[in-house]
Scaffold this motif. Structure first.
Motif, mmCIF file in Angstrom:
data_model
loop_
_atom_site.group_PDB
_atom_site.id
_atom_site.type_symbol
_atom_site.label_atom_id
_atom_site.label_comp_id
_atom_site.label_asym_id
_atom_site.label_seq_id
_atom_site.Cartn_x
_atom_site.Cartn_y
_atom_site.Cartn_z
ATOM 1 N N VAL A 62 0.832 -1.207 0.000
ATOM 2 C CA VAL A 62 0.000 0.000 0.000
ATOM 3 C C VAL A 62 0.866 1.257 0.000
ATOM 4 C CG1 VAL A 62 -1.939 -1.184 1.077
ATOM 5 C CG2 VAL A 62 -0.311 0.034 2.520
ATOM 6 N N VAL A 63 2.028 1.214 0.644
ATOM 7 C CA VAL A 63 2.926 2.365 0.599
ATOM 8 C C VAL A 63 3.488 2.529 -0.811
ATOM 9 C CG1 VAL A 63 5.140 3.254 1.429
ATOM 10 C CG2 VAL A 63 3.486 2.317 3.041
ATOM 11 N N GLY A 64 3.836 1.412 -1.447
ATOM 12 C CA GLY A 64 4.302 1.485 -2.828
ATOM 13 C C GLY A 64 3.240 2.044 -3.749
ATOM 14 N N ALA A 65 1.990 1.652 -3.521
ATOM 15 C CA ALA A 65 0.892 2.162 -4.343
ATOM 16 C C ALA A 65 0.741 3.666 -4.182
ATOM 17 C CB ALA A 65 -0.404 1.453 -3.971
ATOM 18 N N SER A 66 0.897 4.144 -2.960
ATOM 19 C CA SER A 66 0.812 5.579 -2.703
ATOM 20 C C SER A 66 1.936 6.327 -3.414
ATOM 21 C CB SER A 66 0.870 5.839 -1.191
ATOM 22 O OG SER A 66 0.952 7.214 -0.899
ATOM 23 N N ALA A 67 3.159 5.781 -3.328
ATOM 24 C CA ALA A 67 4.298 6.413 -3.999
ATOM 25 C C ALA A 67 4.136 6.367 -5.517
ATOM 26 C CB ALA A 67 5.588 5.717 -3.576
ATOM 27 N N PHE A 68 3.651 5.261 -6.033
ATOM 28 C CA PHE A 68 3.381 5.117 -7.467
ATOM 29 C C PHE A 68 2.411 6.202 -7.926
ATOM 30 C CE2 PHE A 68 1.063 1.987 -10.583
ATOM 31 C CZ PHE A 68 1.450 2.756 -11.665
ATOM 32 N N ASP A 69 1.361 6.413 -7.167
ATOM 33 C CA ASP A 69 0.354 7.404 -7.544
ATOM 34 C C ASP A 69 0.919 8.818 -7.484
ATOM 35 O OD1 ASP A 69 -2.451 7.634 -8.351
ATOM 36 O OD2 ASP A 69 -2.706 8.785 -6.517
ATOM 37 N N SER A 70 1.972 9.013 -6.676
ATOM 38 C CA SER A 70 2.615 10.321 -6.557
ATOM 39 C C SER A 70 3.787 10.475 -7.525
ATOM 40 C CB SER A 70 3.131 10.527 -5.128
ATOM 41 O OG SER A 70 2.087 10.429 -4.195
ATOM 42 N N TYR A 71 4.032 9.449 -8.346
ATOM 43 C CA TYR A 71 5.140 9.433 -9.299
ATOM 44 C C TYR A 71 6.503 9.383 -8.612
ATOM 45 C CZ TYR A 71 2.290 10.146 -13.485
ATOM 46 O OH TYR A 71 1.402 9.985 -14.509
ATOM 47 N N ALA A 72 6.547 8.926 -7.389
ATOM 48 C CA ALA A 72 7.824 8.679 -6.725
ATOM 49 C C ALA A 72 8.210 7.240 -7.062
ATOM 50 C CB ALA A 72 7.700 8.888 -5.223
ATOM 51 N N HIS A 73 8.583 7.028 -8.322
ATOM 52 C CA HIS A 73 8.685 5.658 -8.830
ATOM 53 C C HIS A 73 9.821 4.868 -8.185
ATOM 54 C CE1 HIS A 73 5.459 5.871 -11.656
ATOM 55 N NE2 HIS A 73 5.938 6.980 -12.192
ATOM 56 N N GLU A 74 10.925 5.525 -7.881
ATOM 57 C CA GLU A 74 12.018 4.799 -7.235
ATOM 58 C C GLU A 74 11.586 4.298 -5.862
ATOM 59 O OE1 GLU A 74 16.698 5.435 -5.872
ATOM 60 O OE2 GLU A 74 15.630 7.026 -6.954
ATOM 61 N N ASP A 75 10.911 5.162 -5.111
ATOM 62 C CA ASP A 75 10.420 4.747 -3.795
ATOM 63 C C ASP A 75 9.377 3.646 -3.917
ATOM 64 O OD1 ASP A 75 12.025 6.609 -2.538
ATOM 65 O OD2 ASP A 75 10.478 8.151 -2.498
ATOM 66 N N ALA A 76 8.509 3.766 -4.930
ATOM 67 C CA ALA A 76 7.482 2.742 -5.132
ATOM 68 C C ALA A 76 8.112 1.390 -5.416
ATOM 69 C CB ALA A 76 6.549 3.159 -6.265
ATOM 70 N N THR A 77 9.108 1.389 -6.292
ATOM 71 C CA THR A 77 9.757 0.121 -6.642
ATOM 72 C C THR A 77 10.419 -0.510 -5.425
ATOM 73 O OG1 THR A 77 10.151 0.884 -8.911
ATOM 74 C CG2 THR A 77 11.486 -0.956 -8.130
ATOM 75 N N LYS A 78 11.081 0.307 -4.618
ATOM 76 C CA LYS A 78 11.705 -0.230 -3.397
ATOM 77 C C LYS A 78 10.664 -0.851 -2.482
ATOM 78 C CE LYS A 78 15.482 3.119 -3.322
ATOM 79 N NZ LYS A 78 15.943 4.391 -2.714
ATOM 80 N N ALA A 79 9.539 -0.168 -2.319
ATOM 81 C CA ALA A 79 8.503 -0.690 -1.427
ATOM 82 C C ALA A 79 7.909 -1.982 -1.978
ATOM 83 C CB ALA A 79 7.410 0.356 -1.230
ATOM 84 N N PHE A 80 7.634 -2.028 -3.283
ATOM 85 C CA PHE A 80 7.059 -3.234 -3.874
ATOM 86 C C PHE A 80 8.029 -4.406 -3.790
ATOM 87 C CE2 PHE A 80 4.458 -0.317 -6.847
ATOM 88 C CZ PHE A 80 3.404 -0.291 -5.957
#
Length: 468
Positions: free
Chosen positions: A231-249
């Protein structure tokens, strides 16, 4: 008439040698590119591109799987550093070589995940970078900038204090926080305070993995952190913080492995697939989706539908009509067998509206990129818009926007403009950069209908209300 195979000179470059050797060994085993791809969990297109020497950044995990499938004795793994390693090294962070291994004593870490038996902390084969949790904690600290309200302190302070040992209380807290962030993210979008809270929560929860934990609680701890990572990755993905999203996923996928939880693993790879397709890497997205489908017999029908939809979206972005339509059909077939009572609680979002919206995205790309019938996508978007409740405002707004774009590009621009204004009203209440980007796409379609006053009015409204 079939195109002749590209002639390769194995002495021309390490990549051409790699491709030449792969083609030779594949044919010696009497395997088609598609058959080998299925065994290695990649697409046939990727196999053929590697064989042509046209794939610049092959992951080492794939080279190692090729060795296992073709029984080469580690030929491809040995050749990987020369053929692809330099490019891979160039992509690493400058401080990557400064990271140190994490001590295992007294922590919740395990030597190998029960699903695929992978080493969680060591350098391993896999699409994931080696997971160093101390480094991860430093990285997610960047997600946890102070928000201007006290609500964030209820979840995690800027420097979270870990308990002496993890108990069922902390595990329940991680689950509850994940559920809360998921609700907020779907309703408001992933930006603003939702992202601030999500970053702090991830920092605190990841810290629990450094804390002593009783053996009987280990699986529950890893599963709860995996769920939060999603869910944190999804939030970052939606904010275009793609590097953070990938790390979380990726952390979520690793924790799912450690927990032995096939459902969380599938969800992690589903998100990795969707994100890759969104940022223009559909082949990578296809690889993630197909990884998620490993041992699909252990997944629910709804989860299989979700992953086949991710495959369809990858094929759609490639403009591959045949495989996209086949994947949509597989997704529909799986969803027809769905039994919500069998699904994990966090899969309840994937209802008929969600399925229609997700498959419509794949069909949208076929209509726009490959000239296919736009009616198929339009009907599914319409069903998604009508089916989504207030709890899923973002999904409803995105489907509404894509429906307007489709009609603007392929149908009546006046009707599209009316739908577009409604979509703009919906998106205006969200903090979703994905939704805003879809509006920009709608504006681009509208300006092509410059002779239609309603289309130009919509374009102007989008231009003045959606920030660049």
């Amino acid at each position: 008439m079939p195109q002749p195979e590209k002639r390769l000179d194995p002495g021309a470059s390490p990549q051409e040698w790699f491709g030449f050797e792969l083609r030779r060994r594949r044919k010696a085993e009497k395997l088609s590119a598609k058959e080998l791809g299925l065994l290695v969990q990649v697409s046939a297109d990727l196999i053929l591109l590697v064989e042509k020497g046209n794939y610049p950044s092959l992951k080492r995990e794939i080279a190692q799987r090729l060795d296992r499938v073709l029984n080469t004795g580690d030929v491809f793994d040995g050749a990987w550093p020369m053929a692809f390693g330099r490019r891979d090294a160039d992509k690493r962070r400058p401080d990557a070589d400064k990271r140190r291994a994490v001590k295992r004593n007294g922590t919740a870490q395990a030597p190998a995940g029960p699903i695929l038996g992978r080493e969680l902390l060591s350098s391993r084969s896999g699409s994931h970078e080696p997971v160093d949790r101390r480094a991860f904690l430093q990285d997610v600290g960047g997600l946890a900038a102070f928000a201007p309200i006290d609500l964030t302190q209820a979840f995690a302070p800027s420097r979270p204090a870990a308990p002496d040992s993890v108990s069922a209380v902390e595990i329940d807290q991680v689950r509850d926080i994940a559920d809360a962030i998921s609700v907020w993210d779907n309703k408001f979008g992933g930006g603003g305070v939702v992202r601030e809270v999500a970053g702090r929560a991830m920092q605190w929860a990841a810290g629990l993995l450094q804390t002593s934990c009783a053996d009987h609680l280990r699986s529950d701890l890893f599963a709860s952190v995996s769920r939060l990572g999603i869910v944190v990755g999804a939030s970052a993905f939606d904010s275009y913080a793609h590097e953070d999203a990938t790390k979380a996923f990726r952390l979520a996928a690793d924790c799912a492995e450690e927990a032995g939880d096939w459902h969380l693993r599938a969800k992690s790879y589903s998100f990795l697939a969707r994100q890759a397709v969104w940022i223009g890497e559909p082949d990578e997205g296809l690889t993630h989706a197909e990884k998620g489908l490993v041992r699909s017999d252990r997944l629910t029908a709804t989860e299989r539908a979700m992953l086949h939809t991710a495959r369809a979206r990858a094929f759609g972005k490639m403009g591959n009509v045949r495989d996209c339509m086949a994947a949509v059909g597989q997704a529909d077939e799986a969803f027809a067998q769905a039994r919500p009572s069998e699904d994990p609680p966090w899969m309840r979002y994937y209802d008929e509206a969600q399925h229609n919206g997700d498959t419509a995205h794949a069909l949208f790309d076929l209509a726009v990129l490959a000239g296919q019938d736009p009616g198929r996508a339009a009907r599914r978007f319409d069903a998604a818009v009508n089916g989504h409740s207030e709890a899923f405002k973002r999904s409803r707004a995105i489907s509404l926007t894509k429906l307007a774009s489709l009609i603007m590009a392929k149908g009546d621009p006046r009707r599209a403009a009316a739908i577009g204004h409604t979509a703009l009203d919906e998106v205006g209440r969200l903090t979703s950069r994905r939704a805003a980007d879809d509006l920009r796409q709608l504006g681009a379609f509208a300006i092509k209908r410059r002779t239609v006053g309603e289309a130009m009015e919509l374009h102007e409204r989008i231009r003045t209300t959606v920030s660049a």
